[in-house]
Every structure is written in C-alpha cells, then in structure tokens.
Scaffold this active site. Structure first.
Site, mmCIF file in Angstrom:
data_model
loop_
_atom_site.group_PDB
_atom_site.id
_atom_site.type_symbol
_atom_site.label_atom_id
_atom_site.label_comp_id
_atom_site.label_asym_id
_atom_site.label_seq_id
_atom_site.Cartn_x
_atom_site.Cartn_y
_atom_site.Cartn_z
ATOM 1 N N TYR A 1 1.042 -1.228 -0.183
ATOM 2 C CA TYR A 1 0.055 -0.075 0.114
ATOM 3 C C TYR A 1 0.869 1.273 -0.065
ATOM 4 C CZ TYR A 1 -3.857 -3.173 1.365
ATOM 5 O OH TYR A 1 -4.567 -4.178 1.768
ATOM 6 N N HIS B 1 0.204 -11.664 2.226
ATOM 7 C CA HIS B 1 -0.593 -10.816 1.717
ATOM 8 C C HIS B 1 -1.632 -11.719 0.881
ATOM 9 C CE1 HIS B 1 -1.885 -6.419 0.195
ATOM 10 N NE2 HIS B 1 -2.883 -7.283 0.241
HETATM 11 N N1 LIG Z 1 -5.855 -8.504 2.269
HETATM 12 C C1 LIG Z 1 -6.232 -8.279 0.935
HETATM 13 O O1 LIG Z 1 -5.894 -8.919 0.144
HETATM 14 C C2 LIG Z 1 -7.003 -6.843 0.953
HETATM 15 C C3 LIG Z 1 -7.217 -6.232 2.007
HETATM 16 N N2 LIG Z 1 -7.853 -4.956 1.912
HETATM 17 C C4 LIG Z 1 -8.024 -4.281 3.190
HETATM 18 O O2 LIG Z 1 -9.296 -4.224 3.621
HETATM 19 C C5 LIG Z 1 -9.662 -2.751 3.613
HETATM 20 C C6 LIG Z 1 -11.120 -2.546 3.169
HETATM 21 O O3 LIG Z 1 -11.429 -2.523 1.798
HETATM 22 P P1 LIG Z 1 -11.583 -1.463 0.763
HETATM 23 O O4 LIG Z 1 -11.226 -2.131 -0.567
HETATM 24 O O5 LIG Z 1 -11.117 -0.369 1.168
HETATM 25 O O6 LIG Z 1 -13.035 -1.484 0.624
HETATM 26 P P2 LIG Z 1 -14.542 -1.165 1.669
HETATM 27 O O7 LIG Z 1 -15.537 -2.109 1.442
HETATM 28 O O8 LIG Z 1 -13.851 -0.778 2.852
HETATM 29 O O9 LIG Z 1 -14.715 0.202 0.985
HETATM 30 C C7 LIG Z 1 -14.273 1.295 1.006
HETATM 31 C C8 LIG Z 1 -14.878 2.343 -0.043
HETATM 32 O O10 LIG Z 1 -16.192 2.605 0.699
HETATM 33 C C9 LIG Z 1 -16.555 3.799 1.040
HETATM 34 N N3 LIG Z 1 -17.314 3.819 2.110
HETATM 35 C C10 LIG Z 1 -16.770 3.802 3.165
HETATM 36 N N4 LIG Z 1 -17.770 4.228 4.267
HETATM 37 C C11 LIG Z 1 -18.720 4.104 3.648
HETATM 38 C C12 LIG Z 1 -20.096 4.383 4.117
HETATM 39 N N5 LIG Z 1 -20.698 4.044 5.354
HETATM 40 N N6 LIG Z 1 -21.229 4.373 3.028
HETATM 41 C C13 LIG Z 1 -20.860 4.526 1.895
HETATM 42 N N7 LIG Z 1 -19.692 4.246 1.397
HETATM 43 C C14 LIG Z 1 -18.585 4.234 2.348
HETATM 44 C C15 LIG Z 1 -15.150 4.625 1.250
HETATM 45 O O11 LIG Z 1 -15.127 5.939 0.671
HETATM 46 P P3 LIG Z 1 -14.370 7.192 1.297
HETATM 47 O O12 LIG Z 1 -13.122 6.744 1.796
HETATM 48 O O13 LIG Z 1 -14.235 8.117 0.365
HETATM 49 O O14 LIG Z 1 -15.327 7.334 2.417
HETATM 50 C C16 LIG Z 1 -14.360 3.819 -0.100
HETATM 51 O O15 LIG Z 1 -14.612 4.171 -1.358
HETATM 52 C C17 LIG Z 1 -8.896 -1.996 2.731
HETATM 53 O O16 LIG Z 1 -8.733 -0.611 3.032
HETATM 54 C C18 LIG Z 1 -7.468 -3.000 3.194
HETATM 55 O O17 LIG Z 1 -6.925 -2.312 4.328
HETATM 56 C C19 LIG Z 1 -8.590 -4.613 0.773
HETATM 57 C C20 LIG Z 1 -8.297 -5.308 -0.301
HETATM 58 C C21 LIG Z 1 -7.610 -6.663 -0.232
HETATM 59 O O1 LIG Z 2 -5.795 -4.088 -1.377
HETATM 60 C C1 LIG Z 2 -5.183 -5.148 -1.405
HETATM 61 O O2 LIG Z 2 -5.074 -5.506 -0.232
HETATM 62 C C2 LIG Z 2 -4.963 -6.304 -2.301
HETATM 63 O O3 LIG Z 2 -4.559 -7.213 -2.141
HETATM 64 C C3 LIG Z 2 -5.157 -5.793 -3.855
HETATM 65 O O4 LIG Z 2 -5.374 -6.892 -4.646
HETATM 66 C C4 LIG Z 2 -6.538 -5.003 -3.999
HETATM 67 O O5 LIG Z 2 -7.494 -5.898 -3.614
HETATM 68 C C5 LIG Z 2 -6.430 -4.768 -5.609
HETATM 69 O O6 LIG Z 2 -7.760 -4.715 -5.991
HETATM 70 C C6 LIG Z 2 -5.579 -4.066 -6.297
HETATM 71 O O7 LIG Z 2 -5.726 -3.919 -7.699
#
Ligand SMILES: NC(=O)C1=CN([C@@H]2O[C@H](COP(=O)(O)OP(=O)(O)OC[C@H]3O[C@@H](n4cnc5c(N)ncnc54)[C@H](OP(=O)(O)O)[C@@H]3O)[C@@H](O)[C@H]2O)C=CC1
Ligand SMILES: O=C(O)C(=O)[C@@H](O)[C@H](O)C(=O)CO
Length: 280
Positions: free
Chosen positions: A49, A110
């Site tokens: 990230y 990851h």
């Molecule tokens: N281990 C892995 O492979 C992965 C881990 N992750 C982790 O999981 C976390 C969360 O997943 P993420 O992909 O960010 O998605 P989320 O499902 O947390 O959604 C985030 C999005 O939703 C919006 N949002 C937040 N709260 C609200 C609400 N109450 N109502 C409407 N919209 C809302 C945010 O906008 P805004 O910020 O503008 O409010 C942002 O655009 C990541 O940030 C990361 O830390 C994610 C993907 C893969």
């Molecule tokens: O955000 C993370 O932690 C990821 O593992 C990414 O794969 C993320 O989900 C992604 O979509 C990057 O294109």
C-alpha cells in the site's frame, strides 16, 4: 469500547477494524489519526500500500488523543515478491522501520501466490519474526483451507488471522466455518463491497430502517454477527463514525440469513481467486 474476539493463540482483536488501502501521505495519515481519535484500535496496512509510514505516523501520534501505543494493533503484510525466507525477513524489518514503531502487532502474508509456491517458506519467516519480537502476532490473507492445511502439516503452526474478501455478495460460508473450527480469526476485506450497489439494495434498506441504522452499518453488523472482523476504509470522520456504529447494531438470525442469501457464485469484486490469482 469495541467488543473483542480471540484466536486459538489468545490474540484478542476488536470485532471491527480500519482499512487504509489508498490512504497515504499527509492526508492519509490525518485520516488514520482521525480514525484512532474516533475509537478505532485495529489498523490494517500492507507493504504494497506504500503507506506504512503514514500508518506509523498516525499510531505514533495516538497519545495526543489519550490512546496508548499498547492499545493499538498495527498490521502490515508481506508481498508475494518477497516470499523467499531472507527476503521475507528483510521485508518485515523494513515494514517495522517504515512505521517508525519498535514492532508491529500483526503481520500477514498478503496472498498465497500458489504458482510461485513459496508461501510455506514465507510462513517460516513470519514464525521466526514473531519469535524475535519483530511482530506480535502472525497470520495470512486470502488463504483457502488447502493452503492453511499445508501450513499446519508442514510447519505445525496455524495462522492467528486469515483476512479474506467478505461482503454480502461473497459471504464465504465455508472459509468462515473452517477458520472458526481452527480458532483462526477471519478478517473481512472490502466489507462494504468498496461502496458498490450492495449499499443500495432494498433488502438492506429494509433491515436498516428496522434498526434505525444505515446500509453500511447493517452490512458491517452482518459480518460481525457471522464472526468476521470487518475492516472498512473511510476517509472522513463522518463515515468513520458511521461505520464504527455498526458494533451497536444487533441483527436477528433471520436478518443475517436474508443478507447471506444475497451471495452469488460470481460475487467476487474482481478476478482474484486465490487458487490462481498472483499478486507480487
Ligand atoms: N488482504 C487483502 O488482500 C485486501 C485487504 N484490503 C483491506 O481491507 C480494507 C477495506 O477494503 P476496501 O477495498 O478499502 O473497501 P471497503 O469495502 O472498505 O470500501 C471502501 C469504500 O467505501 C466507501 N465508504 C466507506 N464507508 C462508507 C459508508 N458508510 N457508506 C458508503 N460508502 C462508504 C469509501 O469511501 P471514502 O473513503 O471516500 O469514505 C471507499 O470508497 C482496505 O482498505 C485494506 O486495508 C482490501 C483489499 C484486499
Ligand atoms: O488491496 C489489497 O490488499 C490487495 O490485495 C489488492 O489486490 C487489491 O485488492 C486490488 O484490487 C489491487 O488492484
């Protein structure tokens, strides 16, 4: 106070944490600090990230808000390109250095990256990092039962956490059951479906109205009710507060089942099946 959940090892985590993907630089750090000020204690990050510095800066500033370092669980993750043992150790040391903290509280692999085929070697490095005190607890992300079984049979050490994609379109019934049976805490990534149409579904709106809650709170409360730890990401204090309010929403069994029924076979947000997906 956020209720907690406990892993087989005794690791205790709040039932809801904070996602930081795409929060970086000064604005990102300020958003993460707002989250700490607002009550979040579990912070998710990753080497990939490129925001471990921002997360660390916010954690180091926590005492300004009366929050002690020991109250926070700061997480990061090992990328696929560094699964070889020595590279993994160097990467974990680098992650810790980037945060400016003495150690990290939770470190995860990851992705399994099965084609590279080095996740067991990487796991050995995480076990060593925990023994050395570089990290307090260790786990994985996106691991299927077959990957977890390999860790158990080849190292004898099971992860404390498995962070997986989990939202109403992808409820993860089998993975949740496997993790629960083995005392592994399941964390839910993209628990709000990245803000997709799940939040506009009439089925969710009806349940939200019954609880005087928002759609986002209902979706997060559903994850918690099923034993997962959602990690919603939100930049603004308003949405951070809204999402944290999910811990006060208690759904009925029928409501939980109705939301789970929204699941789809092709419900993943992207083409990221850990059996084949490779992320370096
Ligand atoms: N281990 C892995 O492979 C992965 C881990 N992750 C982790 O999981 C976390 C969360 O997943 P993420 O992909 O960010 O998605 P989320 O499902 O947390 O959604 C985030 C999005 O939703 C919006 N949002 C937040 N709260 C609200 C609400 N109450 N109502 C409407 N919209 C809302 C945010 O906008 P805004 O910020 O503008 O409010 C942002 O655009 C990541 O940030 C990361 O830390 C994610 C993907 C893969
Ligand atoms: O955000 C993370 O932690 C990821 O593992 C990414 O794969 C993320 O989900 C992604 O979509 C990057 O294109």
């Amino acid at each position: 106070m956020i209720p907690t959940t406990t892993a087989h090892s005794g690791l205790t985590l709040p039932v809801l944490g904070f996602g930081t993907y795409r929060l970086k630089g000064r604005a990102g750090s300020a958003a993460i600090e707002r989250a700490i000020q607002g009550g979040y204690r579990l912070l998710d990050s990753a080497f990939n990230y490129e925001n471990e510095g921002s997360v660390g800066a916010a954690a180091r500033a926590a005492d300004r808000h009366g929050v002690e370092r020991g109250d926070l669980i700061v997480t990061s993750k090992l990328p696929g390109r560094h699964h070889a043992h020595d590279a993994a150790i160097a990467t974990i040391e680098e992650s810790v250095a980037r945060t400016g903290l003495a150690s990290l509280d939770l470190y995860l692999i990851h992705w399994p990256n099965p084609r590279i085929g080095q996740y067991v070697e990487a796991w050995g490095a995480l076990v060593e990092a925990k023994e050395r005190g570089l990290v307090g607890a260790i786990g994985v992300c996106n691991f299927l039962p077959e990957h977890l079984e390999r860790l158990r049979s080849e190292t004898g050490v099971l992860p404390e956490v498995n962070q997986v994609e989990l939202h109403p379109y992808f409820p993860q019934e089998e993975q949740l059951a496997f993790d629960r049976e083995h005392g592994i805490i399941t964390q839910a990534w993209s628990p709000l479906g990245r803000g997709n149409d799940i939040l506009d579904r009439p089925e969710i709106a009806e349940i939200a109205a019954a609880h005087e809650a928002t759609a986002g709170q209902v979706v997060l409360a559903w994850a918690i009710a099923r034993g997962a730890v959602p990690l919603p990401k939100a930049a603004s204090a308003e949405r951070q507060r809204e999402n944290l309010g999910a811990v006060d929403v208690t759904l009925t069994d029928d409501e939980v089942a109705a939301i789970t029924a929204l699941g789809r076979a092709d419900g993943r947000l992207a083409d990221q099946d850990p059996r084949v997906y490779e992320e370096l």
